[in-house]
Design a protein around this motif. Sequence first.
Motif, PDB file in Angstrom:
ATOM      1  N   VAL A  63       0.840  -1.200   0.000  1.00  0.00           N
ATOM      2  CA  VAL A  63       0.000   0.000   0.000  1.00  0.00           C
ATOM      3  C   VAL A  63       0.875   1.250   0.000  1.00  0.00           C
ATOM      4  O   VAL A  63       0.532   2.264  -0.623  1.00  0.00           O
ATOM      5  N   GLY A  64       2.027   1.184   0.670  1.00  0.00           N
ATOM      6  CA  GLY A  64       2.976   2.292   0.614  1.00  0.00           C
ATOM      7  C   GLY A  64       3.431   2.561  -0.804  1.00  0.00           C
ATOM      8  O   GLY A  64       3.518   3.719  -1.258  1.00  0.00           O
ATOM      9  N   ARG A  65       3.709   1.511  -1.547  1.00  0.00           N
ATOM     10  CA  ARG A  65       4.103   1.674  -2.952  1.00  0.00           C
ATOM     11  C   ARG A  65       2.956   2.256  -3.772  1.00  0.00           C
ATOM     12  O   ARG A  65       3.173   3.122  -4.633  1.00  0.00           O
ATOM     13  N   TRP A  66       1.743   1.758  -3.540  1.00  0.00           N
ATOM     14  CA  TRP A  66       0.581   2.285  -4.273  1.00  0.00           C
ATOM     15  C   TRP A  66       0.375   3.778  -3.992  1.00  0.00           C
ATOM     16  O   TRP A  66      -0.111   4.509  -4.850  1.00  0.00           O
ATOM     17  N   CYS A  67       0.764   4.187  -2.774  1.00  0.00           N
ATOM     18  CA  CYS A  67       0.591   5.598  -2.397  1.00  0.00           C
ATOM     19  C   CYS A  67       1.790   6.450  -2.807  1.00  0.00           C
ATOM     20  O   CYS A  67       1.876   7.633  -2.432  1.00  0.00           O
ATOM     21  N   GLY A  68       2.747   5.886  -3.549  1.00  0.00           N
ATOM     22  CA  GLY A  68       3.871   6.650  -4.073  1.00  0.00           C
ATOM     23  C   GLY A  68       5.001   6.876  -3.101  1.00  0.00           C
ATOM     24  O   GLY A  68       5.846   7.756  -3.332  1.00  0.00           O
ATOM     25  N   MET A  69       5.075   6.103  -2.022  1.00  0.00           N
ATOM     26  CA  MET A  69       6.154   6.277  -1.043  1.00  0.00           C
ATOM     27  C   MET A  69       7.382   5.465  -1.443  1.00  0.00           C
ATOM     28  O   MET A  69       7.261   4.398  -2.048  1.00  0.00           O
ATOM     29  N   LYS A  70       8.546   5.960  -1.081  1.00  0.00           N
ATOM     30  CA  LYS A  70       9.786   5.232  -1.336  1.00  0.00           C
ATOM     31  C   LYS A  70      10.095   4.349  -0.130  1.00  0.00           C
ATOM     32  O   LYS A  70      10.098   4.814   1.012  1.00  0.00           O
ATOM     33  N   ILE A  71      10.379   3.074  -0.404  1.00  0.00           N
ATOM     34  CA  ILE A  71      10.639   2.102   0.657  1.00  0.00           C
ATOM     35  C   ILE A  71      12.122   1.765   0.649  1.00  0.00           C
ATOM     36  O   ILE A  71      12.683   1.350  -0.372  1.00  0.00           O
ATOM     37  N   LEU A  72      12.762   1.950   1.808  1.00  0.00           N
ATOM     38  CA  LEU A  72      14.198   1.701   1.922  1.00  0.00           C
ATOM     39  C   LEU A  72      14.489   0.239   2.273  1.00  0.00           C
ATOM     40  O   LEU A  72      15.459  -0.327   1.774  1.00  0.00           O
ATOM     41  N   ARG A  73      13.658  -0.343   3.141  1.00  0.00           N
ATOM     42  CA  ARG A  73      13.965  -1.712   3.585  1.00  0.00           C
ATOM     43  C   ARG A  73      12.664  -2.457   3.929  1.00  0.00           C
ATOM     44  O   ARG A  73      11.741  -1.894   4.499  1.00  0.00           O
ATOM     45  N   PHE A  74      12.654  -3.749   3.564  1.00  0.00           N
ATOM     46  CA  PHE A  74      11.575  -4.659   3.948  1.00  0.00           C
ATOM     47  C   PHE A  74      12.263  -5.819   4.664  1.00  0.00           C
ATOM     48  O   PHE A  74      12.964  -6.607   4.042  1.00  0.00           O
ATOM     49  N   SER A  75      12.053  -5.926   5.988  1.00  0.00           N
ATOM     50  CA  SER A  75      12.776  -6.921   6.775  1.00  0.00           C
ATOM     51  C   SER A  75      11.818  -7.869   7.498  1.00  0.00           C
ATOM     52  O   SER A  75      10.863  -7.425   8.128  1.00  0.00           O
ATOM     53  N   ILE A  76      12.099  -9.158   7.383  1.00  0.00           N
ATOM     54  CA  ILE A  76      11.414 -10.168   8.197  1.00  0.00           C
ATOM     55  C   ILE A  76      12.388 -10.567   9.288  1.00  0.00           C
ATOM     56  O   ILE A  76      13.445 -11.143   9.029  1.00  0.00           O
ATOM     57  N   GLY A  77      12.065 -10.232  10.534  1.00  0.00           N
ATOM     58  CA  GLY A  77      12.959 -10.480  11.657  1.00  0.00           C
ATOM     59  C   GLY A  77      13.755  -9.234  12.012  1.00  0.00           C
ATOM     60  O   GLY A  77      13.762  -8.234  11.278  1.00  0.00           O
ATOM     61  N   PHE A  78      14.408  -9.310  13.168  1.00  0.00           N
ATOM     62  CA  PHE A  78      15.244  -8.220  13.654  1.00  0.00           C
ATOM     63  C   PHE A  78      16.686  -8.707  13.798  1.00  0.00           C
ATOM     64  O   PHE A  78      16.972  -9.903  13.737  1.00  0.00           O
ATOM     65  N   GLY A  79      17.585  -7.754  14.032  1.00  0.00           N
ATOM     66  CA  GLY A  79      18.980  -8.106  14.279  1.00  0.00           C
ATOM     67  C   GLY A  79      19.782  -8.241  13.000  1.00  0.00           C
ATOM     68  O   GLY A  79      19.454  -7.654  11.960  1.00  0.00           O
ATOM     69  N   LYS A  80      20.838  -9.044  13.073  1.00  0.00           N
ATOM     70  CA  LYS A  80      21.770  -9.193  11.966  1.00  0.00           C
ATOM     71  C   LYS A  80      21.106  -9.880  10.776  1.00  0.00           C
ATOM     72  O   LYS A  80      20.510 -10.950  10.909  1.00  0.00           O
ATOM     73  N   PRO A  81      21.197  -9.273   9.578  1.00  0.00           N
ATOM     74  CA  PRO A  81      20.601  -9.894   8.387  1.00  0.00           C
ATOM     75  C   PRO A  81      21.304 -11.213   8.037  1.00  0.00           C
ATOM     76  O   PRO A  81      22.526 -11.300   8.033  1.00  0.00           O
ATOM     77  N   LEU A  82      20.479 -12.249   7.768  1.00  0.00           N
ATOM     78  CA  LEU A  82      21.006 -13.532   7.320  1.00  0.00           C
ATOM     79  C   LEU A  82      20.999 -13.621   5.795  1.00  0.00           C
ATOM     80  O   LEU A  82      21.777 -14.365   5.207  1.00  0.00           O
ATOM     81  N   TRP A  83      20.096 -12.883   5.184  1.00  0.00           N
ATOM     82  CA  TRP A  83      19.980 -12.861   3.730  1.00  0.00           C
ATOM     83  C   TRP A  83      19.529 -11.474   3.304  1.00  0.00           C
ATOM     84  O   TRP A  83      18.638 -10.884   3.927  1.00  0.00           O
ATOM     85  N   THR A  84      20.153 -10.939   2.290  1.00  0.00           N
ATOM     86  CA  THR A  84      19.831  -9.582   1.831  1.00  0.00           C
ATOM     87  C   THR A  84      19.826  -9.541   0.307  1.00  0.00           C
ATOM     88  O   THR A  84      20.662 -10.182  -0.349  1.00  0.00           O
ATOM     89  N   LYS A  85      18.872  -8.786  -0.237  1.00  0.00           N
ATOM     90  CA  LYS A  85      18.816  -8.574  -1.682  1.00  0.00           C
ATOM     91  C   LYS A  85      18.332  -7.154  -1.942  1.00  0.00           C
ATOM     92  O   LYS A  85      17.371  -6.694  -1.331  1.00  0.00           O
ATOM     93  N   ILE A  86      19.009  -6.453  -2.831  1.00  0.00           N
ATOM     94  CA  ILE A  86      18.609  -5.096  -3.219  1.00  0.00           C
ATOM     95  C   ILE A  86      18.043  -5.158  -4.633  1.00  0.00           C
ATOM     96  O   ILE A  86      18.681  -5.690  -5.542  1.00  0.00           O
ATOM     97  N   ALA A  87      16.803  -4.658  -4.770  1.00  0.00           N
ATOM     98  CA  ALA A  87      16.146  -4.791  -6.076  1.00  0.00           C
ATOM     99  C   ALA A  87      15.186  -3.633  -6.301  1.00  0.00           C
ATOM    100  O   ALA A  87      14.836  -2.891  -5.376  1.00  0.00           O
ATOM    101  N   GLY A  88      14.767  -3.477  -7.561  1.00  0.00           N
ATOM    102  CA  GLY A  88      13.784  -2.473  -7.925  1.00  0.00           C
ATOM    103  C   GLY A  88      14.412  -1.129  -8.241  1.00  0.00           C
ATOM    104  O   GLY A  88      15.569  -0.856  -7.903  1.00  0.00           O
ATOM    105  N   LYS A  89      13.623  -0.270  -8.871  1.00  0.00           N
ATOM    106  CA  LYS A  89      14.140   1.041  -9.259  1.00  0.00           C
ATOM    107  C   LYS A  89      14.448   1.911  -8.043  1.00  0.00           C
ATOM    108  O   LYS A  89      15.280   2.831  -8.119  1.00  0.00           O
ATOM    109  N   ASP A  90      13.800   1.618  -6.891  1.00  0.00           N
ATOM    110  CA  ASP A  90      14.079   2.383  -5.680  1.00  0.00           C
ATOM    111  C   ASP A  90      15.230   1.787  -4.863  1.00  0.00           C
ATOM    112  O   ASP A  90      15.561   2.304  -3.797  1.00  0.00           O
ATOM    113  N   ARG A  91      15.815   0.691  -5.378  1.00  0.00           N
ATOM    114  CA  ARG A  91      16.927   0.013  -4.689  1.00  0.00           C
ATOM    115  C   ARG A  91      16.522  -0.355  -3.257  1.00  0.00           C
ATOM    116  O   ARG A  91      17.247  -0.138  -2.287  1.00  0.00           O
ATOM    117  N   THR A  92      15.342  -0.964  -3.136  1.00  0.00           N
ATOM    118  CA  THR A  92      14.837  -1.403  -1.826  1.00  0.00           C
ATOM    119  C   THR A  92      15.643  -2.604  -1.345  1.00  0.00           C
ATOM    120  O   THR A  92      15.952  -3.519  -2.121  1.00  0.00           O
TER     121      THR A  92
END
Length: 454
Positions: free
Chosen positions: A30-59
């Motif tokens: 819904v944030g994307r539909w409303c035109g907001m830029k999203i920096l990070r989408f994280s499942i879980g807290f703490g040290k990242p175990l897996w990371t991927k940067i994708a999309g035109k906004d480099r989320t």
Amino acid sequence: MIVSTFTNIAAFIVAISVLVAVHEYGHYIVGRWCGMKILRFSIGFGKPLWTKIAGKDRTEYCVAAIPLGGYVKFLGERYGTGDPIPPEDEGRAFNQRPVWNRILVLLAGPLFNFLFAFIAYWILFVNGVPTMKPAVGEVADGSYAAAAGLKQGDLIRRVGGRETNDWETALVSMLDEIVGNGAVQLELEEPDGFVRRTMLTVGGDATQLTEPGMLFEGLGFQPWQPPAVLAAVEKGGAGFEGGLQVGDRITSIDGEDLNSFLDMRRIVGERPGEQVVLGLYRDGEQIEVELVIGSIESEGRTSGFLNVSIGNVVDDYWHLRKFGPLESLSQSLQRTWVSTGFTVRMLGRMAVGDVSIKNISGPINIAQFAGSSAAAGLNSFLNFLALVSISLGVLNLLPVPVLDGGQIVYHSIEGLKGSPLSERAQLLGQQLGMAALLLLMSFAFYNDIARILS
């Protein structure tokens, strides 16, 4: 024990990860539909175990080490880094979007939890749900149930005017009526088809009956279960060799009383190859039979087995609730609505002391439920996920500043007054909200530990 604990933990992690992903995806999409830029989408807290940067906004999409939550980080959120917004992103920051956009994004997380529950129930109804009719089992003398005239074999057709096709609906309706009125109006159908109505009154014990596991014990009756009356004894089996006969009603094993065939199957299954004494009724006479329990191998595990059965008596009390894809839509919508309303009412009544706070469950108890439901099969686990998803949606809509509901209140005030609340007011709200959550978590952990010790 180790396998059970591992199953509980694994099922808990899967459940939390799925429901958090659904919740946060609601904010994200819904944030994307409303035109907001999203920096990070994280499942879980703490040290990242897996990371991927994708999309035109480099989320940045990541899975972190502590699977007890998650978050979506928008550009320009008040709790963000405070870095200046690049010129090319002007107008796309969270706090630069219209108030109604921000409220939509905050509402989306809980709404996606309700949507998930709706889809889960739809899958259940399309697949078919084995359902036990709400029939009365053993009734204790001198109990509320006995005073109301409940008898073994009575089928509960309606509770307070609401039709009850299964125990889940019956229990929700009974708790609603007990807490609200201190009494429950029941419509009962006797085994011969005669229908009668009665009033089950509990007086001042309503709150006590809302404690986990207390409803049936407090009311004084148990759900019906098939009695251990043998309809078939297979020749050559352990039961046949031990002298069991068709029509025998098994009442005990080595002095341990049996209330149902399920009790007998559980005890026998735990004791393969052991010699035991069965207490039973045969032709109206109580006798004892000594036999050796047989054994059977299944999935690498040895279980006790008597080669006896109770016939089709269960068919009168179990049925498959299954609907077509279109009819399942209305059924799942109704189930989601009823479960959501019940959760809201119980939370409200808990706040004023009408419902026991012992119902607040922490991660240990939730993990135990997750493990047991996963072990029972996909349908059971889906039902568990739907119920927890509804609870997560309702809790996040509470007007507590650190939750979505509290943020919605903040932005609604901003929309009404034309400017944001002061930083001091927001900080105070955050502190009060955090204190309220810590208190709630303390109750939850206390209840978990109390259940283990008891």
